[in-house]
Design an enzyme around this catalytic site. Structure first.
Site, PDB file in Angstrom:
ATOM      1  N   GLU A  81       2.943  -4.161  11.388  1.00 47.96           N
ATOM      2  CA  GLU A  81       3.650  -2.984  11.908  1.00 47.96           C
ATOM      3  C   GLU A  81       3.054  -2.484  13.220  1.00 47.96           C
ATOM      4  OE1 GLU A  81       3.129  -3.551   8.738  1.00 47.96           O
ATOM      5  OE2 GLU A  81       5.016  -3.168   7.680  1.00 47.96           O
ATOM      6  N   HIS A 132       7.089   4.037  -1.931  1.00 44.06           N
ATOM      7  CA  HIS A 132       8.420   3.650  -1.456  1.00 44.06           C
ATOM      8  C   HIS A 132       9.354   4.858  -1.478  1.00 44.06           C
ATOM      9  CE1 HIS A 132       6.870  -0.384  -2.329  1.00 44.06           C
ATOM     10  NE2 HIS A 132       7.831  -0.858  -1.572  1.00 44.06           N
TER      11      HIS A 132
END
Ligand SMILES: Cc1ncc(C[n+]2csc(CCOP(=O)(O)OP(=O)(O)O)c2C)c(N)n1
Length: 669
Positions: A408, A475
């Site tokens: 990322e 999540h």
């Protein structure tokens, strides 16, 4: 030292000498000025000049270099006027960063230099993005990024090299191994014998060079540059050298054994090269004296010019204005919704789910902008974790719809590199939760670069966010507040399909870094009429979605739907709803109007309570709308805990479970 000139002409050899000598003489002068208090800090590159100068000489002038704090030779060899550099070092408004940045922490497009941020490693991935742009346009160019040996321990080093290798990017990664990272010797920094050995692990080639030999540095990098262009591959170079002074002047060198200074003094890159030229009859002692005197005169003149600066006058308006790049690409007025009511477009509408509206906005943007690149994990053939980009590869090709390794930080950095070369990027964070590992690049590189040196970071990061889907602590998070607290970013958070499409298009057209939050629970549960046009909803405009008289609920994202559901099922309370749509910058006019409508305000968000956006808006209302209030501003937010997995616990966690009681409490006041 045995120099090998290969086929370098006499003129070039002499030119190299001047290039090498200049930063040395400037530094010697700087050390005097530092002692006199004329500059505040100095990171010395004395003893390491051959690397910066040799590397810069080996590149074309329009190839980007990403230098570090000891690389004065890059800046001088790219012909940046010393007078202006001196203004920069003094923090003058006429320097390269208007007094906003220190020493070498700035960039300049004209000279194709992208300066570091203090964190060292993050610039490596910017080089990936620059070289990706060259590759996409089939240009025969490379980029070159510096790192110290200390910086190679950072995760950013690994990510940048890995991405460059996997994507076959023509980047030169140049390690300046000067023995110490501040006081840390190499033995406490890494365990491999040579850092260049790491190249193999990434599937790239590498070479170690004598960093104090300008001819070897120059010749190697020239050859490596050709290799990178020809083979379209990255390359790792480790240049061995030594730091002859302290990390910065104030920190001293007590931790360095003195015999090392004796050893490396004999290898001085300037003195040895000078001796070589003398021995080979290319220079006489008289010539050297003359060159040095001329150069010292030039330095004095440049410093005099650089001292002639006006005092810094802080202009708050300019400070705030320079946070964001101005928008040049604009749609016709008929395709921009800047009202805070309903859309009114010429084309028809079609019923779409929230997720399909996002897909449509992305799809139309890919058609509009041939320079737009999508990057994210599994977004190509697989179509992304939520299938938003399904089918994009066959239409737009793998070059523009790029699967990424799980890197990322490097991908955000690469997006910034693409922006330096005029591209737009939309990066898909697979889940908003994973932004933590790209956080530094977002809050320190993307957010600050325009303010620091006027470079736009034309990047959108899509953030599938939120709970209510039984996905547990990693999540489901709402992390928008982290970014709202970061000047220089824009934060957008649509709640309806029509807003999602129009705001995504606006975010992509906006040259600034935009965090685009899309709620996963809304993807397939919310549908609505969406204009078929390619249109924008203006960033920074809230929407008044329901008129009421008792309480104004100010909210966004899933909160809008909770508020609407509450209003529909509790007709005895007249609920007014404002959907913020953009969280940074906030629409304060719309917030004031909402306060005015009812005098009672409930701030509602899915994010946890403490430090959430509700607190910020409540403070603003208290400061600016106190006289309009009939009750204290209240906040309804999720519990100050991580997001639990079990549905019962998650329901209890979410703000929605406390909405009814909060409304009643506010009504009773
Ligand atoms: C992420 C981060 N951690 C720590 C520091 C503090 N720091 C600044 S320079 C430096 C040493 C860097 O060593 P190296 O990469 O070898 O470069 P050199 O200074 O030797 O040229 C350290 C620890 C920092 N700037 N950034």
């Amino acid at each position: 030292m045995a120099f090998d000139r290969k086929d370098i002409s006499d003129e070039q050899l002499l030119e190299f000498y001047r290039r090498l000598l200049y930063p040395r003489l400037i530094e010697e002068k700087m050390l005097i000025l530092l002692r006199q208090g004329k500059i505040s800090k100095w990171f010395s590159g004395i003893g390491q000049e051959a690397i910066a100068v040799g590397a810069t000489l080996a590149l074309e002038e329009d190839e980007w270099i990403l230098p570090l704090h000891r690389n004065l030779g890059v800046f001088t060899t790219r012909n940046m006027p010393l007078s202006k550099l001196f203004m920069q070092w003094q923090g003058s408004q006429e320097g390269y960063s208007k007094g906003r940045e220190r020493s070498f922490h700035f960039g300049n497009r004209e000279h194709h230099i992208c300066g570091m941020i203090s964190h060292l490693g993050p610039q490596l991935a910017i080089a990936d993005g620059i070289s990706l742009a060259h590759k996409l346009r089939q240009e025969k160019k490379i980029s070159l990024a510096f790192t110290g040996e200390g910086g190679t321990s950072e995760g950013d080093f690994h990510e940048a090299l890995n991405v460059a290798a996997v994507w076959d990017l023509p980047v030169i990664f140049l390690i300046e191994n000067n023995g110490y990272g501040l006081s840390t010797p190499t033995s406490e920094q890494y365990r491999c014998i040579s850092l260049v050995d790491k190249a193999k692990g990434y599937g790239m080639d590498g070479v170690q060079v004598d960093g104090n030999d300008i001819l070897q540095v120059y010749d190697t990098i020239k050859g490596v540059r050709d290799y990178c262009i020809r083979h379209q591959k990255p390359y790792l170079i480790e240049a061995m050298t030594f730091r002859m002074r302290g990390h910065e002047e104030a920190s001293g060198t007590k931790y360095v054994p003195s015999h090392l200074f004796d050893l490396w003094e004999k290898k001085d890159p300037v003195k040895n090269y000078e001796d070589y030229l003398l021995k080979n009859g290319l220079l006489t002692a008289g010539d050297i004296e003359k060159i040095k005197n001329e150069m010292k005169e030039l330095i004095e003149a440049e410093l005099a010019a650089g001292s002639n600066t006006s005092a810094v006058i802080a202009d708050t308006e300019e400070e705030l204005n320079d946070l964001y790049a101005g928008q040049t690409h604009t749609l016709p007025v008929s395709l921009i919704d800047n009202s805070n009511h309903d859309h009114d477009f010429i084309g028809g509408t079609v019923e779409l789910r929230y997720i399909n509206a996002i897909r449509e906005g992305l799809h139309q943007s890919m058609q509009q902008h041939s320079n737009l690149v999508l990057m994210g994990q599994d977004i190509a053939e697989y179509g992304g974790a939520f299938k938003i980009t399904e089918g994009f590869v066959s239409e737009f090709g793998k070059a523009r719809v790029r699967n990424t390794p799980i890197c990322e930080s490097a991908i955000v950095g690469a997006a910034l590199g693409l922006a330096l070369e005029g591209h737009k990027t939309v990066m898909e964070m697979q889940f908003a939760d994973f932004v933590t590992v790209g956080f530094n690049q977002i809050v320190n590189n993307l957010a600050k670069i325009h303010y620091r040196w006027g470079q736009a970071a034309d990047v959108v990061i899509r953030m599938p966010t939120g709970g209510g889907v039984g996905a547990g602590p990693f999540h489901s998070q709402s992390n928008e507040a982290w970014f709202v607290h970061t000047p220089g970013l824009k934060v957008v958070y649509p709640s309806t399909p029509a807003d999602a499409k129009g705001l995504l298009i606006a975010a992509i057209n906006d040259p600034n870094p935009v965090l685009f939050f899309e709620h996963k629970a809304l993807y397939r549960s919310v549908s609505g009429q969406v204009p078929t046009d390619y249109y924008e909803i203006e960033i920074g405009k809230a929407k008044h979605v329901r008129k009421g008289e008792d309480i104004s609920i100010i909210t966004y994202g899933s909160g809008v739907h909770w508020a609407e559901e509450y209003a529909a099922t509790h007709p005895h309370v007249s609920i007014d709803i404002l959907d913020l749509r953009t969280l940074l910058p906030l629409d304060y006019d719309a917030i004031r109007a909402a306060v005015q409508r009812t005098g009672r305000v409930l701030l509602l968000h899915e994010d946890t309570l403490t430090g959430g956006i509700g607190g910020e808006i409540a403070a603003w209302i208290g400061e600016h709308c106190f006289e309009l209030l009939d009750a204290p501003v209240m906040r309804c937010a999720s519990l100050d805990t991580p997001i639990p997995f079990s549905i019962e616990l998650e329901n209890n966690f979410l703000a929605k479970s406390r909405l009814a009681s909060m409304v009643e409490q506010l009504m009773r006041y």
